[in-house]
Design a protein around this motif. Structure first.
Motif, PDB file in Angstrom:
ATOM      1  N   ASP A  53       0.873  -1.176   0.000  1.00 44.21           N
ATOM      2  CA  ASP A  53       0.000   0.000   0.000  1.00 44.21           C
ATOM      3  C   ASP A  53       0.907   1.222   0.000  1.00 44.21           C
ATOM      4  O   ASP A  53       1.293   1.724   1.057  1.00 44.21           O
ATOM      5  N   THR A  54       1.246   1.692  -1.178  1.00 44.40           N
ATOM      6  CA  THR A  54       2.218   2.774  -1.322  1.00 44.40           C
ATOM      7  C   THR A  54       1.775   4.038  -0.608  1.00 44.40           C
ATOM      8  O   THR A  54       2.574   4.707   0.062  1.00 44.40           O
ATOM      9  N   ARG A  55       0.495   4.378  -0.722  1.00 43.85           N
ATOM     10  CA  ARG A  55       0.001   5.600  -0.083  1.00 43.85           C
ATOM     11  C   ARG A  55       0.170   5.524   1.431  1.00 43.85           C
ATOM     12  O   ARG A  55       0.615   6.484   2.065  1.00 43.85           O
ATOM     13  N   PHE A  56      -0.195   4.384   2.015  1.00 41.42           N
ATOM     14  CA  PHE A  56      -0.060   4.207   3.463  1.00 41.42           C
ATOM     15  C   PHE A  56       1.402   4.311   3.880  1.00 41.42           C
ATOM     16  O   PHE A  56       1.742   4.995   4.854  1.00 41.42           O
ATOM     17  N   ILE A  57       2.279   3.629   3.155  1.00 40.54           N
ATOM     18  CA  ILE A  57       3.702   3.606   3.509  1.00 40.54           C
ATOM     19  C   ILE A  57       4.304   5.007   3.478  1.00 40.54           C
ATOM     20  O   ILE A  57       5.013   5.415   4.410  1.00 40.54           O
ATOM     21  N   TRP A  58       4.004   5.780   2.430  1.00 43.04           N
ATOM     22  CA  TRP A  58       4.610   7.101   2.299  1.00 43.04           C
ATOM     23  C   TRP A  58       3.974   8.134   3.224  1.00 43.04           C
ATOM     24  O   TRP A  58       4.583   9.171   3.519  1.00 43.04           O
ATOM     25  N   PHE A  59       2.766   7.854   3.703  1.00 46.92           N
ATOM     26  CA  PHE A  59       2.146   8.775   4.658  1.00 46.92           C
ATOM     27  C   PHE A  59       2.568   8.473   6.096  1.00 46.92           C
ATOM     28  O   PHE A  59       2.442   9.330   6.975  1.00 46.92           O
ATOM     29  N   THR A  60       3.102   7.280   6.334  1.00 44.78           N
ATOM     30  CA  THR A  60       3.432   6.874   7.702  1.00 44.78           C
ATOM     31  C   THR A  60       4.411   7.816   8.406  1.00 44.78           C
ATOM     32  O   THR A  60       4.232   8.098   9.602  1.00 44.78           O
ATOM     33  N   PRO A  61       5.463   8.352   7.760  1.00 40.91           N
ATOM     34  CA  PRO A  61       6.319   9.323   8.470  1.00 40.91           C
ATOM     35  C   PRO A  61       5.539  10.529   8.988  1.00 40.91           C
ATOM     36  O   PRO A  61       5.779  10.993  10.114  1.00 40.91           O
ATOM     37  N   ILE A  62       4.598  11.042   8.184  1.00 43.48           N
ATOM     38  CA  ILE A  62       3.773  12.170   8.632  1.00 43.48           C
ATOM     39  C   ILE A  62       2.880  11.729   9.790  1.00 43.48           C
ATOM     40  O   ILE A  62       2.734  12.438  10.795  1.00 43.48           O
ATOM     41  N   ALA A  63       2.293  10.530   9.654  1.00 44.65           N
ATOM     42  CA  ALA A  63       1.429  10.011  10.716  1.00 44.65           C
ATOM     43  C   ALA A  63       2.207   9.824  12.014  1.00 44.65           C
ATOM     44  O   ALA A  63       1.688  10.086  13.108  1.00 44.65           O
ATOM     45  N   THR A  64       3.457   9.388  11.905  1.00 38.13           N
ATOM     46  CA  THR A  64       4.304   9.199  13.090  1.00 38.13           C
ATOM     47  C   THR A  64       4.469  10.514  13.851  1.00 38.13           C
ATOM     48  O   THR A  64       4.364  10.555  15.085  1.00 38.13           O
ATOM     49  N   ILE A  65       4.704  11.597  13.119  1.00 33.30           N
ATOM     50  CA  ILE A  65       4.848  12.916  13.746  1.00 33.30           C
ATOM     51  C   ILE A  65       3.529  13.354  14.382  1.00 33.30           C
ATOM     52  O   ILE A  65       3.502  13.840  15.526  1.00 33.30           O
ATOM     53  N   LEU A  66       2.426  13.171  13.659  1.00 34.54           N
ATOM     54  CA  LEU A  66       1.120  13.608  14.164  1.00 34.54           C
ATOM     55  C   LEU A  66       0.686  12.803  15.392  1.00 34.54           C
ATOM     56  O   LEU A  66       0.107  13.356  16.334  1.00 34.54           O
ATOM     57  N   ILE A  67       0.968  11.510  15.391  1.00 31.52           N
ATOM     58  CA  ILE A  67       0.602  10.669  16.540  1.00 31.52           C
ATOM     59  C   ILE A  67       1.367  11.116  17.781  1.00 31.52           C
ATOM     60  O   ILE A  67       0.786  11.305  18.856  1.00 31.52           O
ATOM     61  N   HIS A  68       2.681  11.289  17.642  1.00 31.69           N
ATOM     62  CA  HIS A  68       3.474  11.730  18.793  1.00 31.69           C
ATOM     63  C   HIS A  68       3.073  13.138  19.237  1.00 31.69           C
ATOM     64  O   HIS A  68       3.064  13.442  20.434  1.00 31.69           O
ATOM     65  N   GLY A  69       2.727  13.984  18.275  1.00 33.31           N
ATOM     66  CA  GLY A  69       2.356  15.353  18.606  1.00 33.31           C
ATOM     67  C   GLY A  69       0.994  15.489  19.252  1.00 33.31           C
ATOM     68  O   GLY A  69       0.642  16.564  19.750  1.00 33.31           O
ATOM     69  N   SER A  70       0.226  14.393  19.275  1.00 30.94           N
ATOM     70  CA  SER A  70      -1.136  14.454  19.828  1.00 30.94           C
ATOM     71  C   SER A  70      -1.193  14.098  21.306  1.00 30.94           C
ATOM     72  O   SER A  70      -2.283  13.972  21.867  1.00 30.94           O
ATOM     73  N   VAL A  71      -0.036  13.961  21.962  1.00 29.38           N
ATOM     74  CA  VAL A  71      -0.032  13.488  23.348  1.00 29.38           C
ATOM     75  C   VAL A  71      -0.859  14.390  24.260  1.00 29.38           C
ATOM     76  O   VAL A  71      -1.592  13.904  25.140  1.00 29.38           O
ATOM     77  N   ASN A  72      -0.803  15.715  24.055  1.00 30.74           N
ATOM     78  CA  ASN A  72      -1.590  16.617  24.904  1.00 30.74           C
ATOM     79  C   ASN A  72      -3.090  16.440  24.674  1.00 30.74           C
ATOM     80  O   ASN A  72      -3.887  16.540  25.616  1.00 30.74           O
ATOM     81  N   GLN A  73      -3.479  16.177  23.409  1.00 28.89           N
ATOM     82  CA  GLN A  73      -4.889  15.915  23.124  1.00 28.89           C
ATOM     83  C   GLN A  73      -5.368  14.671  23.854  1.00 28.89           C
ATOM     84  O   GLN A  73      -6.475  14.642  24.401  1.00 28.89           O
ATOM     85  N   ILE A  74      -4.531  13.638  23.862  1.00 26.90           N
ATOM     86  CA  ILE A  74      -4.908  12.381  24.509  1.00 26.90           C
ATOM     87  C   ILE A  74      -5.030  12.583  26.019  1.00 26.90           C
ATOM     88  O   ILE A  74      -5.952  12.067  26.664  1.00 26.90           O
ATOM     89  N   VAL A  75      -4.104  13.357  26.600  1.00 29.33           N
ATOM     90  CA  VAL A  75      -4.166  13.632  28.042  1.00 29.33           C
ATOM     91  C   VAL A  75      -5.436  14.404  28.382  1.00 29.33           C
ATOM     92  O   VAL A  75      -6.136  14.085  29.355  1.00 29.33           O
ATOM     93  N   ARG A  76      -5.744  15.445  27.592  1.00 27.37           N
ATOM     94  CA  ARG A  76      -6.960  16.227  27.855  1.00 27.37           C
ATOM     95  C   ARG A  76      -8.202  15.358  27.747  1.00 27.37           C
ATOM     96  O   ARG A  76      -9.143  15.497  28.531  1.00 27.37           O
ATOM     97  N   ARG A  77      -8.207  14.462  26.769  1.00 28.83           N
ATOM     98  CA  ARG A  77      -9.344  13.556  26.602  1.00 28.83           C
ATOM     99  C   ARG A  77      -9.487  12.643  27.817  1.00 28.83           C
ATOM    100  O   ARG A  77     -10.589  12.402  28.308  1.00 28.83           O
TER     101      ARG A  77
END
Length: 287
Positions: free
Chosen positions: A241-265
């Motif tokens: 799945d080329t689209r998934f593979i090439w988007f994963t680096p961006i997703a990795t940054i967004l997932i780690h960057g969402s830690v404050n959202q997860i804490v607030r939730r």
């Protein structure tokens, strides 16, 4: 609740039973213990031996376990690019079904000695406090002494959150480039996503539940619902799945960057919520 034992796990425990006086404990962790095994899951076992165990007997035990791994998990990477990815991943402890370590290394949580990782890579890239906390928040003793009750797991740090981001970003970027020459690259994209999710969730919640529960936390926040839906589909049925593979680096940054959202939730749902403790690990669990 005890995890359901598979053929490989039962075979390992039979080898362990024959090595009386050598093995102190066998600890299980990961998707096999959580009960959310997928088509790309492996077994995760830590086999603890006495410090005084004769080296020759430990080597013999290791050879028997290697034979079992080859018999029950016979798939091997093919092609130069895939082999390079697997060698690098195994240096960080990924895709290794079992680890043999001495009691003192286990009790003192010496990461590189427990998981046989490269010492320099471990120091530079491994988010040790997050990985250890995530593992021992759900680990179970499968055989022998329950050493888990004596562990004092370090409190997860933002430094290790940063290491998790860098390590999984490197893995996902490497998978993207290797996807040009091997169809196995998606496996590494899935691994980078999984560990990004677990690291961020553990930092926010201090627990390590089933992957479906972790993903629900992100989707409700909301963080990458369509990407995470595709992630679960690929875990059940891995394929290029080329689209998934090439988007994963961006997703990795967004997932780690969402830690404050997860804490607030988390705080919004339960203001008094705190770390969930593995009953096999004595409290306070973090130090």
């Amino acid at each position: 609740m005890k995890p359901k034992m598979g053929v490989y796990e039962n075979s390992v425990l039979r080898v362990v039973a024959d090595a009386r006086g050598l093995i102190v404990s066998v600890v299980g962790f990961g998707s096999y213990v959580r009960g959310d095994v997928s088509n790309i899951s492996d077994t995760d076992l830590i086999i603890v031996v006495e410090d005084s165990a004769p080296k020759q007997e430990v080597r013999l035990l290791d050879e028997k376990l290697n034979a079992l791994e080859f018999k029950h998990q016979p798939s091997r990477p093919e092609g130069i690019a895939t082999r390079m990815l697997f060698v690098l991943a195994r240096q960080t402890g990924m895709f290794v079904p079992r680890f043999v370590c001495e009691r003192s290394d286990f009790m003192n949580l010496r990461f590189h000695r427990i998981f046989h990782t490269n010492r320099l890579l471990t120091k530079l890239l491994s988010p040790t406090s997050i990985v250890l906390g995530s593992i021992f928040s759900h680990a179970r003793t499968l055989h022998g002494d329950n050493l888990l009750v004596h562990l004092r797991v370090p409190r997860p740090s933002m430094i290790d959150w940063g290491k998790s981001l860098v390590m999984n970003l490197l893995l996902s970027v490497g998978a993207a480039f290797f996807s040009l020459v091997t169809s196995h690259a998606v496996t590494f994209s899935l691994e980078a996503t999984k560990w990004s999710l677990y690291s961020t969730s553990f930092l926010a919640w201090r627990d390590s539940p089933r992957l479906s529960v972790v993903i629900k936390r992100f989707v409700e926040s909301p963080v990458l619902p369509r990407y995470l839906n595709r992630f679960m589909q690929l875990r059940s049925d891995p394929g290029p799945d080329t689209r998934f593979i090439w988007f994963t680096p961006i997703a990795t940054i967004l997932i780690h960057g969402s830690v404050n959202q997860i804490v607030r939730r988390r705080l919004k749902r339960n203001p008094a919520s705190d770390a969930r403790v593995n009953p096999e690990v004595s409290g306070p669990r973090t130090v």
